[in-house]
Structures are given as C-alpha cells and as structure tokens.
Scaffold this active site. Sequence first.
Site, PDB file in Angstrom:
ATOM      1  N   ARG A   1      62.366  80.624  33.534  1.00 58.66           N
ATOM      2  CA  ARG A   1      61.996  82.035  33.310  1.00 58.66           C
ATOM      3  C   ARG A   1      61.257  82.641  34.490  1.00 58.66           C
ATOM      4  O   ARG A   1      61.139  83.831  34.604  1.00 58.66           O
ATOM      5  CB  ARG A   1      61.081  82.154  32.088  1.00 58.66           C
ATOM      6  CG  ARG A   1      61.810  82.087  30.769  1.00 58.66           C
ATOM      7  CD  ARG A   1      60.998  82.741  29.671  1.00 58.66           C
ATOM      8  NE  ARG A   1      59.720  82.116  29.424  1.00 58.66           N
ATOM      9  CZ  ARG A   1      59.548  81.036  28.666  1.00 58.66           C
ATOM     10  NH1 ARG A   1      60.581  80.460  28.114  1.00 58.66           N
ATOM     11  NH2 ARG A   1      58.354  80.528  28.464  1.00 58.66           N
TER      12      ARG A   1
ATOM     13  N   CYS B   1      57.699  71.346  19.974  1.00 62.35           N
ATOM     14  CA  CYS B   1      56.392  71.931  20.242  1.00 62.35           C
ATOM     15  C   CYS B   1      55.304  70.864  20.349  1.00 62.35           C
ATOM     16  O   CYS B   1      55.262  69.946  19.527  1.00 62.35           O
ATOM     17  CB  CYS B   1      56.124  72.871  19.084  1.00 62.35           C
ATOM     18  SG  CYS B   1      54.450  73.361  18.915  1.00 62.35           S
TER      19      CYS B   1
ATOM     20  N   ILE C   1      51.965  77.864  13.615  1.00 60.62           N
ATOM     21  CA  ILE C   1      51.337  77.479  14.897  1.00 60.62           C
ATOM     22  C   ILE C   1      51.451  75.957  14.990  1.00 60.62           C
ATOM     23  O   ILE C   1      50.722  75.228  14.323  1.00 60.62           O
ATOM     24  CB  ILE C   1      49.860  77.898  14.987  1.00 60.62           C
ATOM     25  CG1 ILE C   1      49.684  79.410  14.796  1.00 60.62           C
ATOM     26  CG2 ILE C   1      49.231  77.424  16.307  1.00 60.62           C
ATOM     27  CD1 ILE C   1      49.934  80.291  15.986  1.00 60.62           C
TER      28      ILE C   1
ATOM     29  N   SER D   1      65.213  73.289  15.828  1.00 62.50           N
ATOM     30  CA  SER D   1      65.795  71.951  15.998  1.00 62.50           C
ATOM     31  C   SER D   1      66.863  71.645  14.951  1.00 62.50           C
ATOM     32  O   SER D   1      67.780  70.865  15.219  1.00 62.50           O
ATOM     33  CB  SER D   1      64.695  70.894  15.972  1.00 62.50           C
ATOM     34  OG  SER D   1      63.843  71.095  14.877  1.00 62.50           O
TER      35      SER D   1
ATOM     36  N   GLU E   1      58.909  56.598  -0.886  1.00 62.28           N
ATOM     37  CA  GLU E   1      60.006  56.550  -1.859  1.00 62.28           C
ATOM     38  C   GLU E   1      60.891  57.795  -1.742  1.00 62.28           C
ATOM     39  O   GLU E   1      62.103  57.736  -1.886  1.00 62.28           O
ATOM     40  CB  GLU E   1      59.427  56.472  -3.276  1.00 62.28           C
ATOM     41  CG  GLU E   1      60.500  56.415  -4.363  1.00 62.28           C
ATOM     42  CD  GLU E   1      59.911  56.571  -5.764  1.00 62.28           C
ATOM     43  OE1 GLU E   1      59.696  55.538  -6.417  1.00 62.28           O
ATOM     44  OE2 GLU E   1      59.653  57.718  -6.186  1.00 62.28           O
TER      45      GLU E   1
END
Length: 493
Positions: free
Chosen positions: A412, A311, A305, A367, A489
């Site tokens: 959509r 997102c 989530i 992604s 690092e």
Amino acid sequence: MDLLQFVRGCTFDDFLLTPQLGVVLRRDPASIDLTSRFTTGVTLRRPLVSANMDTITRAEMAIVLAEEGGIGVIDRGFRVGDIAPQVAEVSAVKRTQHGVIADPHTIAPHLRVADAVRLMERTGVGTLVVITPDKRLAGLLTERDVRFVPGDRPIAERMTPRDRLIVHAGPSSFADAERIMVENKIKKLPLENPDGTVLGLVTAKDLIKHREHPFATRDERGRLRTAAAVGATGDYLERAVELQRAGADALVIDIAHGHSTVMERAIEALRIRLGPIDLVAGNVATAEGARFLLERGANAIKVGIGPGGGCTTRVTTNFGVPQVEALVQCRQAVGDRVPLIADGGVKRDGSIAEALLFGGNSVMLGSAFAGTEETPGEIVLKPVLVAESQKLVRVPFKVFRGMASVSAVRDRLDLEDVDPRELEAIGAEGLEVSVPARGSVRTVIHGMLKHLCSAISYGGVSSLGELREQFWSRPEKFLIRLSQASRIESFDR
Ligand code: XMP
C-alpha cells in the site's frame, strides 16, 4: 439472566446452544427467512459479508456475495493516491447486471463500425442503442452486427432499424418487460418516450440473471450492490467521492481503532462531503465505542478488535475484547438503532449462528473465504509431504494476509518514502499465511447457509429474526457455557 455478565471474557467456542422443539418442515435456505440489515439503508436476504482485505474481496468476490444475497466490501489495499483501481472494482460490480437500464450506451447512426467496436470494448457492453442527433431511437446495434464487418461501414447499414424492432411505449416493470420479450421471442426490449426518445433498455441476459439469483442484493436499478472501504486519513475524502460516483452502495470507514478522534473527524468530513450515503464505521469492541459511533451518525458499526484469522493485535498489544462479549456489549449499547457487523473470528460455520445471535446483524468473513477461486491473487504450487506415503506432492495454495501484515502494508505504501525498519514496525499487527486453493466461494456460502438454516431449526423457530427475538427475550433458555471437557467433546475433531 444478566447476559453481559454471563458472556464476560467469552468467545464463540465457549458456548453451545440448547436444542428446542423444531417447527420447520424443511431446513433449506429457499424456505427459511434469513433477512437481516447490513446498514440502516441496505437489507440483505443472507447476512454474509466478505471482508475488505486485499486477499479476499475484489469485484469477483463481491459479485458472488451479492448474487448469493450478501454483500462484499472492496478493500482499499491500493497505494495512497491510487484511487482508480478500487473505483474500477466497484464499477465492475455495478456493471455486471441491471434491471431496466435507464442510461444505455448510445451511438450515432452516421458513425462507423470501427467506432462502435471501440465503444463496445471500452464499456464492455454488447448492445448499443443507436440514436439520432435529436436523441430519438434509430435502432439497435449488437456485437453480432459488427463481427467480421469492415470498420469503415456505416452503423446505419448494420443496425436493426427502429421499424423492425419490438419497442415498448413508456416505462415498464421488469416483470412486464419479461412477458413482452417471451411473447415476442426477443432478447432486447427498448423503452421509448412519447416523443420518440429513449427511455431505457431491458436485456434477456439481465432477466436470466435475476431469475438465477432470486435472493441477490440489488439496488433500485436492479444492479448488484457492493460496499467499499476507505480509511480515515490521507486520500480518504477523494477516494470516497470517487467510490460514491462509481455507485458504491455503502462506504466502510475501516480503521483498527474506530473509537477514536480520527474516526470522529473522518465521519464528520465524509458526511459533509458525501451527503446521505450509508457510512459503516469501525472497528470497535465496547459499549462506549459503539455508542460513540452511533452518536456520530454511523449507519452500521463493525465490531471486532483482534478476533480475525489474519490478525495479531492481541498478541502484540494485549488489547481487544473476546468477540462474543464485544458483540453483546455493543448490541446492548445501541439496541436496534443501528445494525452491527460481527467482524472476525469465525472459524467454523456454527459460529456464524452465534455471531448473529449475540448481536451481529450480519457476519463479516475473511479467512473463512480464503483460498477460494474468487479471491484475488495467484495460485502457487508448494511441495507438501504426505504422511502415509512419505512422498512430496505439489499442492496449490493462495496467500491470505492480514491488512496490517508487513506485505500488505508494503504494497500500500510508496516504498521510496519508507524506511524499511519502520515498515517492519508498522506491519506488526497482521499475519501472512498460505491456504490451500479450493473451489468457488459459492459452494462455501451454500454450506454456510444450510448450516445456518439447520441452526434455526434446532432453535425451534422458522426465521433468523424469530431466533434472535427468542434468544434475547430468554437467553438462559439457549446458553450453555462449556467446560474444558465439553469444549473438547464439541469442537475437537
Ligand atoms: P476472519 O477471522 O474472518 O477476520 O479472518 C477478518 C477480519 O480480520 C480483521 N483483520 C485484521 N485485524 N490486523 C488486525 O488486527 C490485521 O492485519 C488484519 N487484517 C484483517 C478485519 O477486521 C477483517 O475483516
């Protein structure tokens, strides 16, 4: 060690893993076993899944994922009620490769060349099996047989007739068919029943594909596997029925908040309507959420989530669970009873190993695949300022967007029914960004698999399964929580 306590509030960049005594001689993906479950019914040789996003997975992406041993989830980013385009994507994956083709496309010998050409174009198939009215094998007709031939010529005149074909009597394994085809130097092998009717067809093209992709994710008929996403409201039932009919190997019921009564109703209704197909449900990020989906019969659970690259859920709602904590919670809640899909938040290859250790049986990537050739969408050239020369160059980009971004939601919906102000509000949980266009996703996948195999080697084991076992039996042997300085690092480059 109380693992959950140790990872509370943590995500991928909060840990390193301690190197162990290496035992593998070669770190290459052909010799290290990466087998893992995608659902209770589907096993992957490579635990990679492409996200059901409309800028990531359509047929082209799903084909490569399956060929490489993972699986793609065809998104549902089509307008409500517009089911055919998604079904066409699933069919395209299922049609590309076969084992023994049990139901080859057939044509009658008395028809004309023009009829055959039409059928070849409509089905995308280059070889038709010619059968008599009583369904017996009469011959084979290929594209070459009809090229440059007048459309009114009878098929019987152009086909290679039964008596000039090598035909195998009875069923055959794919390996046996290959041997017969090599011995006889033929590209097509029809299989025949004792009564002369057609039992199947094997083609050299399929044999070559099987050899080229030995780790591919295939169904029992040798076709590539693919999953497809549906929602939990609106047209989801009809959509699911059509996707199942087209051969989808699993359906992913994908909603932002899977721990919900909407999801419960959807699983129940889909189970009644579809029978035993594998249903993946999500997304959840808590032990209660995972148990909820397990108890309702999900065949895999999607966990995540708000970690996704496209997102903004956490920014806009402040709800979510850091992905490593979410994975550990869900894994501890369901054990090995149902596979988990670690969905979102992978920004570098090292996190794939973490996602698989902390609880994911497979990793869903959005992604990380963005901008590759196989993603849907046009390439646009954008001017970019080169720092050293202070010159503008035109660089190719592709769009990557969250499925809850304004543009994805707008595409959509049927715009006529929507108030534009409402649209802005609906689309408040996703980003749209341009990412540089790059080469094939195959190269990206190969890099990921190499790195995963290196991680297994550093882990002192020789397979992904062993690494998981070792990690879960003694997490303290592996886990190092990073300080701010050690994080810099490790990951700042
Ligand atoms: P990565 O990090 O691999 O994540 O890009 C892919 C996952 O991100 C989720 N996703 C979204 N989540 N709003 C969200 O809250 C969105 O608009 C959105 N779009 C995608 C999804 O789970 C995907 O698999």
